[in-house]
Write an enzyme that holds these catalytic residues in place. Structure first.
Site, PDB file in Angstrom:
ATOM      1  CD  GLU A  34      38.583  44.769  14.021  1.00 37.28           C
ATOM      2  OE1 GLU A  34      38.511  44.618  12.791  1.00 37.28           O
ATOM      3  OE2 GLU A  34      38.912  43.859  14.792  1.00 37.28           O
ATOM      4  CB  CYS A  94      39.693  37.729  13.778  1.00 36.11           C
ATOM      5  SG  CYS A  94      40.684  37.508  15.236  1.00 36.11           S
TER       6      CYS A  94
END
Length: 184
Positions: A120, A71
Protein backbone atom coordinates in the site's frame (compact mmCIF):
# COMPACT_ATOMS: atom_id res chain seq x y z
CA UNK A 1 -20.47 -6.07 4.38
CA UNK A 2 -16.78 -7.10 4.53
CA UNK A 3 -17.12 -9.65 1.69
CA UNK A 4 -18.81 -7.13 -0.65
CA UNK A 5 -16.06 -4.60 0.07
CA UNK A 6 -13.63 -7.05 -1.56
CA UNK A 7 -15.29 -6.33 -4.93
CA UNK A 8 -14.79 -2.54 -4.70
CA UNK A 9 -12.20 -0.99 -7.00
CA UNK A 10 -8.90 0.38 -5.72
CA UNK A 11 -6.48 2.64 -7.55
CA UNK A 12 -3.19 1.00 -8.50
CA UNK A 13 -0.19 3.33 -8.21
CA UNK A 14 3.53 3.43 -8.92
CA UNK A 15 6.08 4.04 -6.16
CA UNK A 16 5.62 7.82 -6.57
CA UNK A 17 1.85 7.53 -6.01
CA UNK A 18 0.85 8.14 -9.63
CA UNK A 19 -2.26 6.23 -10.75
CA UNK A 20 -1.52 3.34 -13.09
CA UNK A 21 -4.87 1.52 -13.24
CA UNK A 22 -7.42 -0.21 -11.06
CA UNK A 23 -8.42 -3.63 -9.76
CA UNK A 24 -10.65 -5.03 -7.02
CA UNK A 25 -9.67 -4.96 -3.36
CA UNK A 26 -9.47 -8.75 -3.45
CA UNK A 27 -7.13 -8.80 -6.48
CA UNK A 28 -4.86 -6.14 -4.96
CA UNK A 29 -4.39 -8.23 -1.81
CA UNK A 30 -3.66 -11.60 -3.43
CA UNK A 31 0.02 -12.64 -3.36
CA UNK A 32 2.31 -11.16 -4.48
CA UNK A 33 0.17 -8.03 -4.03
CA UNK A 34 -0.29 -4.96 -6.19
CA UNK A 35 0.74 -1.51 -4.97
CA UNK A 36 -2.43 0.53 -4.48
CA UNK A 37 -3.67 3.72 -2.81
CA UNK A 38 -4.93 3.44 0.75
CA UNK A 39 -5.47 5.67 3.78
CA UNK A 40 -4.93 5.31 7.51
CA UNK A 41 -6.70 7.62 9.96
CA UNK A 42 -5.14 8.62 13.26
CA UNK A 43 -7.63 10.19 15.66
CA UNK A 44 -6.23 11.99 18.69
CA UNK A 45 -7.91 13.65 21.64
CA UNK A 46 -7.00 16.99 23.23
CA UNK A 47 -4.40 15.24 25.41
CA UNK A 48 -2.69 13.62 22.40
CA UNK A 49 -3.98 10.13 23.13
CA UNK A 50 -4.56 7.95 20.06
CA UNK A 51 -7.72 5.95 19.32
CA UNK A 52 -6.92 2.34 18.46
CA UNK A 53 -9.24 -0.30 17.11
CA UNK A 54 -8.83 -4.05 17.37
CA UNK A 55 -9.75 -5.38 13.96
CA UNK A 56 -12.75 -7.73 13.83
CA UNK A 57 -12.15 -11.47 13.57
CA UNK A 58 -13.83 -11.58 10.14
CA UNK A 59 -11.37 -9.13 8.54
CA UNK A 60 -9.66 -10.66 5.49
CA UNK A 61 -6.31 -9.10 6.45
CA UNK A 62 -4.71 -9.03 9.90
CA UNK A 63 -7.83 -9.90 11.95
CA UNK A 64 -7.81 -9.28 15.71
CA UNK A 65 -4.71 -7.08 15.62
CA UNK A 66 -4.68 -3.55 17.02
CA UNK A 67 -4.53 -0.79 14.41
CA UNK A 68 -5.21 2.92 14.06
CA UNK A 69 -8.77 4.28 14.24
CA UNK A 70 -9.71 3.44 10.66
CA UNK A 71 -8.18 2.28 7.35
CA UNK A 72 -9.41 1.77 3.84
CA UNK A 73 -9.06 2.45 0.15
CA UNK A 74 -10.32 5.41 -1.85
CA UNK A 75 -12.05 4.51 -5.10
CA UNK A 76 -10.14 5.49 -8.24
CA UNK A 77 -10.16 9.30 -8.43
CA UNK A 78 -11.65 9.74 -4.93
CA UNK A 79 -9.75 11.80 -2.37
CA UNK A 80 -8.34 9.88 0.60
CA UNK A 81 -10.03 12.31 3.06
CA UNK A 82 -13.45 11.84 1.44
CA UNK A 83 -13.08 8.05 1.49
CA UNK A 84 -11.78 8.16 5.07
CA UNK A 85 -14.82 10.03 6.35
CA UNK A 86 -17.09 7.45 4.72
CA UNK A 87 -15.16 4.67 6.51
CA UNK A 88 -15.19 6.57 9.82
CA UNK A 89 -18.99 6.62 9.56
CA UNK A 90 -19.20 2.94 8.51
CA UNK A 91 -16.63 1.49 10.91
CA UNK A 92 -16.92 3.77 13.94
CA UNK A 93 -20.39 5.27 13.59
CA UNK A 94 -18.93 8.79 13.82
CA UNK A 95 -18.00 11.71 11.67
CA UNK A 96 -17.42 13.67 9.70
CA UNK A 97 -13.99 14.58 11.04
CA UNK A 98 -11.70 17.34 9.75
CA UNK A 99 -8.67 15.45 8.46
CA UNK A 100 -5.20 16.65 7.48
CA UNK A 101 -2.77 14.52 5.48
CA UNK A 102 0.50 14.27 7.43
CA UNK A 103 2.44 12.07 5.03
CA UNK A 104 2.55 8.79 3.16
CA UNK A 105 3.64 5.42 4.52
CA UNK A 106 4.44 2.87 1.81
CA UNK A 107 4.70 -0.70 3.07
CA UNK A 108 4.43 -4.38 2.19
CA UNK A 109 3.21 -7.03 4.64
CA UNK A 110 2.16 -10.66 4.36
CA UNK A 111 -0.59 -12.06 6.60
CA UNK A 112 0.35 -15.63 7.48
CA UNK A 113 -3.11 -16.22 8.98
CA UNK A 114 -5.21 -15.34 5.89
CA UNK A 115 -2.62 -15.66 3.11
CA UNK A 116 -3.35 -12.12 1.92
CA UNK A 117 -0.85 -9.31 1.47
CA UNK A 118 -0.78 -5.55 1.87
CA UNK A 119 1.16 -3.51 -0.68
CA UNK A 120 0.00 0.00 0.00
CA UNK A 121 0.78 3.61 -0.76
CA UNK A 122 -0.90 4.75 2.44
CA UNK A 123 -2.01 8.37 2.93
CA UNK A 124 -1.83 9.06 6.69
CA UNK A 125 -4.64 11.35 7.83
CA UNK A 126 -4.81 13.04 11.22
CA UNK A 127 -7.96 14.27 12.96
CA UNK A 128 -9.03 15.45 16.40
CA UNK A 129 -11.81 13.56 18.15
CA UNK A 130 -13.16 13.77 21.68
CA UNK A 131 -13.49 10.60 23.77
CA UNK A 132 -16.80 12.10 24.95
CA UNK A 133 -18.27 11.89 21.45
CA UNK A 134 -20.30 8.72 20.94
CA UNK A 135 -18.90 5.89 18.84
CA UNK A 136 -21.01 3.05 17.47
CA UNK A 137 -18.47 0.63 16.01
CA UNK A 138 -19.65 -1.94 13.48
CA UNK A 139 -18.86 -5.38 14.99
CA UNK A 140 -18.10 -6.71 11.49
CA UNK A 141 -15.25 -4.19 11.34
CA UNK A 142 -14.16 -3.49 14.93
CA UNK A 143 -13.74 -5.95 17.82
CA UNK A 144 -12.96 -3.22 20.37
CA UNK A 145 -11.74 0.35 20.79
CA UNK A 146 -9.38 1.99 23.28
CA UNK A 147 -7.59 5.30 23.78
CA UNK A 148 -3.85 4.98 24.40
CA UNK A 149 -1.08 7.34 25.42
CA UNK A 150 1.29 7.97 22.51
CA UNK A 151 4.47 7.11 24.43
CA UNK A 152 2.93 3.94 25.87
CA UNK A 153 1.91 2.90 22.36
CA UNK A 154 5.42 3.53 21.01
CA UNK A 155 6.94 1.40 23.78
CA UNK A 156 4.42 -1.43 23.29
CA UNK A 157 4.92 -1.43 19.51
CA UNK A 158 8.59 -2.22 20.20
CA UNK A 159 7.97 -4.67 23.06
CA UNK A 160 4.98 -6.52 21.53
CA UNK A 161 4.88 -5.94 17.76
CA UNK A 162 2.80 -9.08 17.16
CA UNK A 163 -0.23 -7.44 18.83
CA UNK A 164 -0.37 -4.74 16.17
CA UNK A 165 -1.14 -4.47 12.46
CA UNK A 166 2.14 -4.26 10.53
CA UNK A 167 1.47 -0.74 9.26
CA UNK A 168 0.72 0.84 12.64
CA UNK A 169 4.30 1.73 13.65
CA UNK A 170 4.90 3.46 10.30
CA UNK A 171 1.59 5.29 10.42
CA UNK A 172 2.13 6.53 13.99
CA UNK A 173 5.70 7.42 13.02
CA UNK A 174 4.30 10.03 10.62
CA UNK A 175 3.28 12.03 13.71
CA UNK A 176 6.99 12.67 14.29
CA UNK A 177 8.10 13.25 10.72
CA UNK A 178 10.46 16.26 10.34
CA UNK A 179 7.97 18.26 8.26
CA UNK A 180 5.36 17.89 11.08
CA UNK A 181 7.72 19.35 13.69
CA UNK A 182 8.43 22.28 11.40
CA UNK A 183 4.72 23.04 11.15
CA UNK A 184 4.42 22.19 7.46
Amino acid sequence: MTASRETHLVELVDTAGRATGACTVSEAHQPPGRLHRAFSVILTDADGRILLQRRASVKTRFPLLWANACCGHPAPGQSPAEAANLRIAEELGAGPVALTEIGVHTYYAEDSVTGRVESEYDHVLLGRFSPDEPLRPDPAEVAELRWVDREELRADLIANPGKYAPWLAGVVGRLDAPERSLGR
